[in-house]
Design a protein around this motif. Structure first.
Motif, short mmCIF file in Angstrom:
data_model
loop_
_atom_site.label_atom_id
_atom_site.label_comp_id
_atom_site.label_asym_id
_atom_site.label_seq_id
_atom_site.Cartn_x
_atom_site.Cartn_y
_atom_site.Cartn_z
N THR A 1 12.60 -1.28 3.02
CA THR A 1 12.07 -1.01 4.34
C THR A 1 11.54 -2.06 4.98
O THR A 1 11.10 -2.93 4.37
CB THR A 1 10.92 0.13 4.23
OG1 THR A 1 11.23 1.25 3.53
CG2 THR A 1 10.21 0.22 5.45
N ASP B 1 9.30 -4.44 6.98
CA ASP B 1 8.01 -4.67 7.66
C ASP B 1 7.97 -5.68 8.85
O ASP B 1 8.08 -6.86 8.42
CB ASP B 1 7.06 -4.55 6.87
CG ASP B 1 5.55 -4.98 7.11
OD1 ASP B 1 5.37 -5.12 8.49
OD2 ASP B 1 4.50 -4.68 6.44
N ASP C 1 5.88 -6.79 11.01
CA ASP C 1 4.77 -7.51 11.26
C ASP C 1 4.48 -8.48 10.20
O ASP C 1 3.99 -9.70 10.10
CB ASP C 1 3.52 -6.40 11.27
CG ASP C 1 3.43 -5.66 12.46
OD1 ASP C 1 3.97 -6.18 13.66
OD2 ASP C 1 2.83 -4.57 12.47
#
Length: 72
Positions: free
Chosen positions: A33, A35, A37
């Motif tokens: 996944t 991320d 940020d």
């Protein structure tokens, strides 16, 4: 002659989202996944976060951050 990008230009490069979709965890062989940020690829199964530096995913277990550190 090819121009070598400066460090500021290199950091401006973005990671290709299609590439990220193809990558799998080198430990578990399961999907990751992204991320955005934190600029990491997360393996929930291995509980590891692989960093993305200057737009390049670092897919080495030795460079990954343990997600269990977040809970400590």
């Amino acid at each position: 002659m090819t121009e070598i990008p400066s460090p500021s230009q290199a950091s401006a490069h973005r990671t290709d989202s299609r590439l990220l979709e193809l990558l799998i965890c080198p430990v578990t062989r399961h999907p990751l996944t992204y991320d955005k940020d934190a600029q990491e690829l997360i393996s929930q199964k291995a509980r590891l976060a692989y960093p993305i530096r200057d737009g390049l995913p670092i897919m080495l277990e030795s460079e990954a951050r343990s997600l269990d550190e977040d809970q400590g």
